[in-house]
Design a protein around this motif. Structure first.
Motif, short mmCIF file in Angstrom:
data_model
loop_
_atom_site.label_atom_id
_atom_site.label_comp_id
_atom_site.label_asym_id
_atom_site.label_seq_id
_atom_site.Cartn_x
_atom_site.Cartn_y
_atom_site.Cartn_z
N ASP A 44 -29.57 -14.38 -20.69
CA ASP A 44 -29.42 -14.58 -19.25
C ASP A 44 -28.31 -15.59 -19.00
O ASP A 44 -28.35 -16.69 -19.56
CB ASP A 44 -30.72 -15.07 -18.63
CG ASP A 44 -30.70 -15.06 -17.11
OD1 ASP A 44 -29.62 -14.80 -16.55
OD2 ASP A 44 -31.75 -15.30 -16.49
N THR B 97 -31.75 0.48 -17.37
CA THR B 97 -30.42 -0.04 -17.71
C THR B 97 -30.15 0.11 -19.20
O THR B 97 -29.05 0.50 -19.62
CB THR B 97 -30.32 -1.51 -17.29
OG1 THR B 97 -30.57 -1.62 -15.89
CG2 THR B 97 -28.95 -2.07 -17.61
N SER C 40 -23.19 0.03 -18.37
CA SER C 40 -23.69 0.22 -17.00
C SER C 40 -23.19 -0.91 -16.11
O SER C 40 -22.67 -1.93 -16.58
CB SER C 40 -25.21 0.27 -17.00
OG SER C 40 -25.75 -0.97 -17.46
N LYS C 41 -23.37 -0.76 -14.81
CA LYS C 41 -22.87 -1.76 -13.86
C LYS C 41 -23.56 -3.10 -14.07
O LYS C 41 -22.90 -4.15 -14.06
CB LYS C 41 -23.12 -1.26 -12.43
CG LYS C 41 -22.63 -2.23 -11.36
CD LYS C 41 -22.91 -1.69 -9.98
CE LYS C 41 -22.46 -2.69 -8.91
NZ LYS C 41 -22.73 -2.16 -7.54
N GLU C 42 -24.89 -3.10 -14.24
CA GLU C 42 -25.62 -4.36 -14.43
C GLU C 42 -25.18 -5.06 -15.71
O GLU C 42 -24.97 -6.28 -15.73
CB GLU C 42 -27.13 -4.09 -14.45
CG GLU C 42 -27.73 -3.65 -13.13
CD GLU C 42 -27.47 -2.19 -12.84
OE1 GLU C 42 -26.91 -1.50 -13.73
OE2 GLU C 42 -27.84 -1.73 -11.75
N THR C 43 -25.03 -4.32 -16.79
CA THR C 43 -24.61 -4.93 -18.05
C THR C 43 -23.19 -5.47 -17.96
O THR C 43 -22.89 -6.55 -18.48
CB THR C 43 -24.72 -3.90 -19.18
OG1 THR C 43 -26.07 -3.41 -19.25
CG2 THR C 43 -24.37 -4.52 -20.52
N HIS D 245 -36.68 -1.06 -14.33
CA HIS D 245 -35.23 -1.16 -14.11
C HIS D 245 -34.53 -1.63 -15.38
O HIS D 245 -33.43 -1.12 -15.72
CB HIS D 245 -34.95 -2.13 -12.97
CG HIS D 245 -33.50 -2.29 -12.66
ND1 HIS D 245 -32.76 -1.31 -12.03
CD2 HIS D 245 -32.64 -3.31 -12.90
CE1 HIS D 245 -31.51 -1.73 -11.89
NE2 HIS D 245 -31.41 -2.94 -12.42
N SER D 246 -35.14 -2.58 -16.08
CA SER D 246 -34.55 -3.04 -17.34
C SER D 246 -34.51 -1.92 -18.36
O SER D 246 -33.49 -1.74 -19.06
CB SER D 246 -35.35 -4.23 -17.88
OG SER D 246 -34.87 -4.65 -19.13
N GLU E 155 -21.72 -6.63 -15.30
CA GLU E 155 -21.77 -7.87 -14.53
C GLU E 155 -22.29 -9.03 -15.37
O GLU E 155 -21.78 -10.16 -15.27
CB GLU E 155 -22.63 -7.67 -13.30
CG GLU E 155 -22.03 -6.73 -12.26
CD GLU E 155 -22.94 -6.49 -11.09
OE1 GLU E 155 -24.11 -6.95 -11.15
OE2 GLU E 155 -22.51 -5.85 -10.11
N ARG E 156 -23.30 -8.79 -16.19
CA ARG E 156 -23.80 -9.86 -17.07
C ARG E 156 -22.74 -10.28 -18.08
O ARG E 156 -22.58 -11.47 -18.37
CB ARG E 156 -25.05 -9.39 -17.79
CG ARG E 156 -26.30 -9.32 -16.91
CD ARG E 156 -27.44 -8.62 -17.61
NE ARG E 156 -27.72 -9.24 -18.90
CZ ARG E 156 -28.38 -8.62 -19.87
NH1 ARG E 156 -28.77 -7.36 -19.71
NH2 ARG E 156 -28.62 -9.25 -21.00
#
Length: 354
Positions: A266, A119, A223-226, A115-116, A228-229
């Motif tokens: 993180d 992304t 991307s969505k995950e990035t 997944h990482s 959000e971070r």
């Protein structure tokens, strides 16, 4: 020797008593004394026989109870054996499940790694994209590429070596029938990565861009995950800790305090670091506000502090500060935080000397 029966002794005694009760011995009726003695002995013998019969009945009941208890015990043994068999089967099944769970844990780690990587691949595929925010719906007309090619150089006041080239563009989401509310962003994929970087750097340096009365913003596409971070990092920006920070692409926070720099990937690690830094600052402020003449040296009224008292107080101040320094230094493993403690103590010492 006579033959011995296989019955228990109490059963033989019980049988003999029953036999004597049914067939009493003959009594001689000619001798009165003999009859009297025989009557007395007969009475005693009858009482003894009755007691023997009562004991025999009790023993017989106990024998029956023992037989029932033996049967029940045998049944319990069979049930316990069945339980043991079931437990063995369950133990085997639990072992299989634990093995599967262990394999799933390894698989989860592999999925997280994949997944990482996915992304990162998605972020790399969006490197040539730019997001244009607050562009009103329908302002681009029928040909949005021509509109962007003519508008972006004027909007950023930048002269490009060659005309802007786009591969494609779109507005995500369903088309809005009315123009009320927040307009959908325009995501444009440029042909040349250098032009996309130049547009983003110019917009970052100039701040909000003006299009008439509107403030237009340009940003990179993630991307969505990035995304959000990045939002989590921005929500943790230190404000009052004398810390310099910078957010780099795709999502990593770089902070500097007292010439010591650290990079966080993180947001939770950054949160933990800032909480420790906040606690450390509060501890130092508490120490700085502590009165200096509170070390057990009681000076009476009208008695000035002598040179000996001053030396003793100075020595105790140094010892207490040394112990506080050792305690605080041990509580922080990070070298940068330990250096911060030493620097603040040095400032306090210089202030006291002055």
């Amino acid at each position: 020797m006579g033959k011995t029966s296989g019955k228990p002794a109490h059963q033989l005694l019980f049988s003999e008593a029953l036999r004597q009760q049914k067939h009493p011995p003959a009594v001689d009726s000619l001798s009165p004394r003999t009859n009297m003695t025989d009557d007395t002995q007969g009475t005693s013998m009858d009482r003894i026989l009755q007691e023997i019969l009562a004991v025999g009945r009790k023993l017989e009941g106990m024998d029956n109870a023992m037989v029932a208890l033996t049967a029940e015990t045998r049944s319990m043994r069979l049930e316990i054996a069945g339980f043991q068999s079931q437990i063995s089967g369950l133990d085997h099944r639990v072992t299989i499940v634990e093995t599967q769970v262990a394999s799933w844990t390894d698989r989860d780690q592999e999925l997280l790694h994949l997944h990482s990587k996915l992304t990162d691949l998605e972020d790399r595929s969006r490197r040539n994209n730019i997001c244009l925010l607050v562009f009103p719906e329908g302002i681009e007309g029928a040909d949005i590429l021509s509109y962007l090619r003519d508008t972006l150089p004027k909007l950023t006041d930048t002269a490009f070596d060659s005309p802007l080239e786009f591969q494609r563009e779109h507005r995500p989401g369903p088309k809005r029938q009315d123009r009320k509310g927040r307009p959908r962003p325009i995501i444009a994929c440029m042909l040349r990565h250098g032009q996309a970087r130049q547009l983003l750097q110019t917009a970052r340096m100039q701040g909000p861009l003006r299009l008439g009365t509107l403030e237009i913003r340009l940003s990179a596409d993630f991307s969505k995950e990035t995304a959000e971070r990045r939002r989590a990092f921005l929500s943790l920006r230190p404000r009052h800790l004398d810390v310099k920070f910078s957010l780099f692409e795709p999502a990593r926070m770089w902070i500097t305090k007292n010439r010591e720099s650290r990079t966080f990937y993180d947001p939770e690690d950054l949160r933990t670091f800032l909480e420790g830094l906040h606690d450390q600052t509060q501890s130092m402020e508490t120490i700085a506000q502590t009165p200096q003449n509170t070390h057990g040296l009681t000076l009476g009224a009208g008695h000035p502090e002598t040179a000996l008292d001053l030396d003793r107080r100075t020595t105790m101040d140094s010892q207490n500060r040394g112990r506080d320094l050792e305690r605080l230094t041990k509580s922080y493993d990070d070298r940068g935080q330990a250096l911060l403690v030493v620097a603040m103590y040095t400032q306090l010492s210089d202030r006291d000397k002055s």
